[in-house]
Design an enzyme around this catalytic site. Structure first.
Site, PDB file in Angstrom:
ATOM      1  N   GLY A 179       2.495  -6.780  -7.068  1.00 17.69           N
ATOM      2  CA  GLY A 179       3.030  -5.692  -7.894  1.00 17.69           C
ATOM      3  C   GLY A 179       3.208  -4.399  -7.123  1.00 17.69           C
ATOM      4  O   GLY A 179       3.263  -4.407  -5.894  1.00 17.69           O
ATOM      5  N   GLN A 235       0.360 -12.885   7.967  1.00 17.48           N
ATOM      6  CA  GLN A 235       0.394 -13.607   6.685  1.00 17.48           C
ATOM      7  C   GLN A 235       1.529 -14.640   6.674  1.00 17.48           C
ATOM      8  O   GLN A 235       1.363 -15.761   6.191  1.00 17.48           O
ATOM      9  CB  GLN A 235       0.556 -12.628   5.529  1.00 17.48           C
ATOM     10  CG  GLN A 235       0.771 -13.299   4.184  1.00 17.48           C
ATOM     11  CD  GLN A 235       0.715 -12.321   3.034  1.00 17.48           C
ATOM     12  OE1 GLN A 235      -0.356 -11.969   2.582  1.00 17.48           O
ATOM     13  NE2 GLN A 235       1.872 -11.898   2.550  1.00 17.48           N
ATOM     14  N   LYS A 260       6.758  -7.763   7.364  1.00 16.48           N
ATOM     15  CA  LYS A 260       5.787  -6.657   7.446  1.00 16.48           C
ATOM     16  C   LYS A 260       4.351  -7.191   7.588  1.00 16.48           C
ATOM     17  O   LYS A 260       3.563  -6.679   8.363  1.00 16.48           O
ATOM     18  CB  LYS A 260       5.949  -5.785   6.198  1.00 16.48           C
ATOM     19  CG  LYS A 260       4.747  -5.051   5.705  1.00 16.48           C
ATOM     20  CD  LYS A 260       4.577  -3.749   6.413  1.00 16.48           C
ATOM     21  CE  LYS A 260       3.430  -2.920   5.878  1.00 16.48           C
ATOM     22  NZ  LYS A 260       2.348  -3.663   5.273  1.00 16.48           N
ATOM     23  N   GLY A 265      11.158  -3.295  -0.378  1.00 17.80           N
ATOM     24  CA  GLY A 265      10.843  -4.478   0.434  1.00 17.80           C
ATOM     25  C   GLY A 265      10.736  -5.715  -0.443  1.00 17.80           C
ATOM     26  O   GLY A 265      11.358  -6.755  -0.170  1.00 17.80           O
ATOM     27  N   HIS A 266       9.971  -5.604  -1.537  1.00 15.62           N
ATOM     28  CA  HIS A 266       9.858  -6.737  -2.465  1.00 15.62           C
ATOM     29  C   HIS A 266      11.233  -7.095  -3.032  1.00 15.62           C
ATOM     30  O   HIS A 266      11.571  -8.264  -3.185  1.00 15.62           O
ATOM     31  CB  HIS A 266       8.967  -6.373  -3.668  1.00 15.62           C
ATOM     32  CG  HIS A 266       7.544  -6.091  -3.309  1.00 15.62           C
ATOM     33  ND1 HIS A 266       6.988  -4.829  -3.424  1.00 15.62           N
ATOM     34  CD2 HIS A 266       6.560  -6.892  -2.860  1.00 15.62           C
ATOM     35  CE1 HIS A 266       5.720  -4.888  -3.072  1.00 15.62           C
ATOM     36  NE2 HIS A 266       5.429  -6.110  -2.720  1.00 15.62           N
ATOM     37  N   ARG A 302       0.865   0.517  -0.334  1.00 16.16           N
ATOM     38  CA  ARG A 302      -0.213   1.459  -0.022  1.00 16.16           C
ATOM     39  C   ARG A 302       0.291   2.827   0.414  1.00 16.16           C
ATOM     40  O   ARG A 302      -0.494   3.781   0.477  1.00 16.16           O
ATOM     41  CB  ARG A 302      -1.103   0.913   1.094  1.00 16.16           C
ATOM     42  CG  ARG A 302      -1.875  -0.322   0.678  1.00 16.16           C
ATOM     43  CD  ARG A 302      -2.643  -0.873   1.863  1.00 16.16           C
ATOM     44  NE  ARG A 302      -2.958  -2.280   1.674  1.00 16.16           N
ATOM     45  CZ  ARG A 302      -4.108  -2.737   1.197  1.00 16.16           C
ATOM     46  NH1 ARG A 302      -5.061  -1.909   0.893  1.00 16.16           N
ATOM     47  NH2 ARG A 302      -4.294  -4.028   1.039  1.00 16.16           N
ATOM     48  N   GLY A 354       7.584 -11.177   3.345  1.00 19.54           N
ATOM     49  CA  GLY A 354       8.124 -10.134   4.224  1.00 19.54           C
ATOM     50  C   GLY A 354       7.458 -10.164   5.600  1.00 19.54           C
ATOM     51  O   GLY A 354       6.243 -10.376   5.710  1.00 19.54           O
ATOM     52  N   SER A 366       5.403  -0.148   2.058  1.00 16.34           N
ATOM     53  CA  SER A 366       4.165  -0.822   1.663  1.00 16.34           C
ATOM     54  C   SER A 366       3.698  -0.178   0.372  1.00 16.34           C
ATOM     55  O   SER A 366       3.861   1.037   0.178  1.00 16.34           O
ATOM     56  CB  SER A 366       3.105  -0.618   2.746  1.00 16.34           C
ATOM     57  OG  SER A 366       1.815  -0.861   2.219  1.00 16.34           O
TER      58      SER A 366
END
Ligand code: PAF
Length: 286
Positions: free
Chosen positions: A36, A158, A154, A41-42, A192, A152, A190
């Site tokens: 969320g 992961q 980024k 980017g998402h 964040r 992504g 991001s």
């Protein structure tokens, strides 16, 4: 006369209903797993999933199992209403918003451990992080049975962990990795970033600058891993708002082992702290 067909998006919060909706959906299905607080980017992942598939599913779940301490988890930005509005506008068909109890019910005991790849870099600094990511991603794959899943670049490590997981466990999902989307000043998008103070936000592009410095050296023919790591670290150390550097890495893409000499594809990555915010970024040398 043109007619616009209103797009209906279903928001589902139980495993059973989501599995059923995905079983009944027109294939292929593209899944975009998210936590969320969606940004461009998402949305680039969602748009690509929309272009590649007949059904697009997005999951929104802030996964406690991948957070190290509760503080970070509680502070993680959340905006479900805003997210749903964006997803509706981007033509998403199914949104999966399970609760923590739905994903990890009492007695949940099975964890997915991706091995050495997950123990390096982020894994070293955030013990258990990738165990949480790999477990939730496996669960999301099992609930939605997507043909493709979108991640992504980024979160470079992961993507490698998920690719390995999908291959090792024969998940039957094509993992699609999409480029990092950046602000005009280079800062990788991001969720964040909203936690940065205005001063920290202004200083934050130093992370990308540091990676670019290593990249330029490599473009000029430098192949010693140390030379690239030192150049990037020097750039980061010159910024007083960088409070700590977790790592600066130049690693092979297969194992994420640090490289002495760069030969094939390599990833330059770094993680830094600015106050309470931890930022990561990477560039692939290829
Ligand atoms: O990248 C993220 O947002 C998360 O790690 C993911 C893949 C949704 C798993 O919780």
């Amino acid at each position: 006369m043109t007619q616009t067909i209103p797009h209906s998006m279903r928001v589902i919060s139980t495993n059973e209903k989501m599995s059923q909706a995905c079983r009944e959906a027109v294939k292929p299905i593209g899944l975009v797993p998210t936590m969320g607080a969606l940004h461009a980017g998402h949305l680039s992942l969602v748009d690509r999933a929309r272009a590649d598939n007949l059904t697009v599913a997005v999951s929104i779940f802030v996964n406690p199992a991948q957070f190290g301490d509760n503080d970070d988890l509680e502070k993680y930005p959340r905006d479900l209403e805003g997210d749903l509005e964006l997803l509706r506008r981007h033509g998403v068909d199914l949104v999966y918003t399970p609760t923590v109890d739905e994903v990890y019910p009492e007695g949940f005991d099975t964890w997915v451990d991706v091995g050495p790849l997950a123990g390096k870099l982020e894994g070293l600094h955030r013990p258990g992080h990738f165990r949480g990511v790999a477990t939730v991603v496996s669960k999301l794959f099992n609930v939605t049975r997507p043909d493709r899943a979108y991640f992504g670049q980024k979160d470079g490590q992961q993507t490698l962990v998920v690719l390995k997981l999908a291959k090792d466990l024969e998940m039957g999902v094509e993992v699609v990795v999409m480029p990092t989307i950046r602000e005009p000043d280079g800062l990788a998008l991001s969720s964040r970033n909203v936690q940065l103070s205005p001063e920290q936000r202004q200083a934050a592009p130093v992370l990308y600058r540091a990676l670019c410095r290593a990249y330029r050296l490599w473009m000029d023919g430098e192949r010693r891993g140390d030379a690239l790591r030192e150049a990037a670290r020097e750039e980061l150390q010159a910024e007083p708002r960088v409070d700590a550097i977790d790592y600066v890495s130049v690693a092979g893409m297969e194992t994420l082992d640090e490289l002495e000499q760069i030969e094939g594809r390599a990833m330059v990555s770094a993680a830094v702290h600015m106050g309470a915010v931890r930022l990561i970024d990477n560039i692939v040398l290829e």
